[in-house]
Design an enzyme around this catalytic site. Structure first.
Site: not given
Length: 245
Positions: A7-8, A34, A36, A49, A110, A112, A230
């Site tokens: 995640h990120r 992943e 953003d 993000h 993703e 945003k 994470d």
């Protein structure tokens, strides 16, 4: 077999949405990352993000009001000050160029655009994915489901996934209705029966953000498609311990 997405990147131990974070996730053995995407004042796609740069960098202001040149000068080390000299806000294309050199690394992008409307963000994102020959490795997700429909119209071959926070009635049917092949629920909103029903209908389920080992183990045992964490290094360890030889 349950897949693990950083995640990120590896946001628990590295500055989120930076190259060092993505490299750390890949090195840890994550199946995917992943990230953003927001758009700068001059129309560049950057990986960050928040709608503003305030939380994760030493700058201030909305991404939409800053040029890429201005954003590229910022320190994006966030709370991980040991990375102060090596963490910047990357362009989406920079991450994709790196990702295509990794061994079949999956990339969840993703969009945003739930709060700020970024005209053309879908077209620009898909163009970069195609240019980097990553169509089969990319999943596009968003809380803006209108945007997902638009992505599907532009590029039927790229998988889309529905992000949502709370209980959704027959989410697999909703996903099918908008052409999505994936569900990305907040982990509190996913139950075993939803995982099974969705996967029976050919819809992948990938909850976020799963950081507790007990929940990781539970999802692995339930054969959940994947989850976002994470701490990909920890997740890989838990997965290894719960995978029959």
């Amino acid at each position: 077999m349950t897949l693990i997405f950083g995640h990120r990147g590896s946001a628990g131990n590295y500055p989120e949405n930076t190259m060092c974070s993505f490299i750390a996730a890949s090195t840890a053995g994550a199946d995917g990352i992943e990230l953003d995407v927001q758009m700068t004042k001059d129309g560049e796609l950057v990986v960050i993000h928040d709608e503003t740069v305030d939380r994760t960098t030493n700058g201030t202001g909305y991404v939409k009001d800053l040029t890429y040149e201005e954003i590229s000068q910022l320190d994006a080390s966030f709370k991980f000050t040991q990375f102060k000299d090596s963490a910047s806000v990357p362009m989406l294309n920079e991450v994709l160029e790196w990702a295509k050199q990794q061994d079949q690394l999956l990339i969840n992008i993703e969009l945003k655009n739930g709060i700020i409307d970024y005209p053309g963000i879908e077209e620009k994102t898909i163009e970069l994915v195609r240019n980097n020959h990553l169509v089969k490795q990319v999943i596009i997700s968003s809380f803006n489901h209108y945007s997902l429909v638009k992505c599907k119209e532009i590029s039927p071959e790229i998988e889309t996934a529905v992000l949502y926070m709370e209980g959704l009635f027959k989410p697999w049917a909703y996903a099918a209705n908008i052409g999505a092949k994936g569900l990305h629920p907040y982990y509190h909103a996913v139950k075993k029966e939803i995982i099974l029903q969705s996967q029976n209908y050919g819809v992948a389920v990938r909850p976020f953000t799963v950081n507790e080992p007990a929940l990781m183990e539970k999802l692995i045992k339930e054969n959940c498609t994947a989850f976002f964490t994470d701490f990909p290094e920890l997740a890989v360890k838990v997965k290894t311990e719960n995978t029959p030889l």
